[in-house]
Scaffold this motif. Structure first.
Motif, short mmCIF file in Angstrom:
data_model
loop_
_atom_site.label_atom_id
_atom_site.label_comp_id
_atom_site.label_asym_id
_atom_site.label_seq_id
_atom_site.Cartn_x
_atom_site.Cartn_y
_atom_site.Cartn_z
N SER A 199 -6.85 3.53 -3.15
CA SER A 199 -7.52 2.80 -4.51
C SER A 199 -6.06 2.03 -4.46
N VAL A 200 -4.56 2.89 -4.12
CA VAL A 200 -3.34 2.11 -5.08
C VAL A 200 -3.60 1.08 -3.37
N VAL A 201 -3.18 1.18 -2.28
CA VAL A 201 -3.11 0.00 -0.56
C VAL A 201 -3.96 -1.23 -1.12
N CYS A 202 -5.68 -1.06 -1.50
CA CYS A 202 -6.34 -1.99 -1.54
C CYS A 202 -6.13 -2.82 -3.11
N GLY A 203 -5.76 -2.37 -4.14
CA GLY A 203 -5.12 -3.12 -5.42
C GLY A 203 -3.64 -3.85 -4.77
#
Ligand code: GRG
Length: 305
Positions: A199-203
């Motif tokens: 979630s964090v990395v893809c954002g």
């Protein structure tokens, strides 16, 4: 550079309630628009039943906040944020099946298989999983193809045998056994942490994060993912079914290893707080743009459900 002390102070000033009041309805509307009722009616109804059943929407909101932390417009990350929630929801549907955790309630409602039957619940999970990737590929706008591809690969890895599936397998094999804290941490880093990380990395990928930024956000996400799970284990003991929206006390009943079982309640909370404090300090150099991520990290240990 902004010091950790400054950030802690500014995090206190940050209005997380207002931020969530803005982001949660935006995510709800995007999810509702992403999957509309269609033929065959049953499968679309079953997919929408669980996807739109509420939930904190923490993973998509983290995804949008991470995009913002890198200076990107959060709209760039909305398709991948929706995809992350589709993956999360399908994992809940499958986790609740009789062959897995066998749960009757989720998000305050009857579980998918209780309403639609096991066959349709399995297929609803499969449908959501496939559509998550189609949705990123087709609906992400204004982001280069190589970034989209990288996000797809990251999320796919988080789902598979080196992510949620692997964590679930070790969890199933560990039931009723005395396991070490290392095995328990493996389970949760994979079952829960992998999707927080994606979630964090893809954002951040949507916003064009550099490799050092991605590395720091990965560490941030791993810390808050584990803290989230420690708090989940605590809430399973201390919260009611009405607060949780799912059966309370399941871990004890299933003789599952949990952090409170290994460490006790107070030490578990201390470890979760420590992980969140470390996570926040990692973001120090991101400055004010990381305020939403910092506040979301605090929310993870303060939450009541
Ligand atoms: C991914 C292909 C594939 C299969 C699924 C069943 C399974 C494999 C994995 C289990 C993953 C799982 C259910 C982990 C637990 C994660 C967790 C702590 C869920 C609760 O999250 P919240 O509190 O829930 O954010 P809401 O309802 O608020 O979204």
């Amino acid at each position: 550079m902004t010091s950790t002390q400054d950030l802690n102070t500014s995090t206190t000033a940050f209005d997380l309630a207002a931020y969530l009041a803005d982001r949660q309805p935006r995510v709800e509307a995007a999810l509702d628009a992403a999957i509309r009722p269609a033929y065959p009616d049953t499968i679309y109804a079953a997919m929408r039943y669980s996807l739109l059943a509420g939930g904190k929407r923490l993973r998509p909101i983290l995804c949008l906040a991470s995009c913002e932390a890198i200076g990107g417009n959060p709209d760039l990350a909305m398709p991948v944020a929706c995809a992350v929630e589709m993956v999360h929801t399908m994992s809940l549907i499958h986790d609740d099946l009789p062959a897995m955790d066998n749960d009757d309630y989720r998000r305050g409602k009857l579980t998918n298989h209780k309403v639609y039957g096991e066959d349709i619940a399995i297929l609803a999970g499969d449908g959501l999983l496939a559509y998550a990737f189609e949705y990123i590929a087709v609906h992400t706008k204004g982001v280069s193809a190589d970034r989209v591809l990288r996000a797809v690969a990251h999320l796919a890895r988080a789902v598979g045998a080196d992510g949620l599936v692997g964590g679930q397998v070790v969890d199933l094999e560990s039931e009723g056994k005395d396991i070490t804290v290392e095995t328990l941490t493996y389970i949760h880093n994979h079952k829960t942490g992998a999707l927080f990380e994606s979630s964090v990395v893809c954002g951040a990928i949507m916003a064009g994060a550099t490799e050092p930024e991605i590395e720091k956000l990965t560490k941030f996400a791993n810390n808050i993912g584990l803290a989230f799970q420690i708090i989940d284990d605590i809430l399973d003991i201390t919260a009611t079914q009405a607060e949780l929206g799912k059966t309370a006390g399941k871990d004890l009943e299933a003789q599952k290893a949990t952090y409170p079982k290994l460490w006790g309640l107070a030490e578990s909370k201390r470890q979760a707080d420590k992980l969140v404090a470390e996570a926040k300090s990692i973001l120090a150099e991101f400055g004010d743009r990381s305020q939403p991520l910092q506040a979301l990290a605090d929310y993870i240990t303060d939450r009541k459900n």
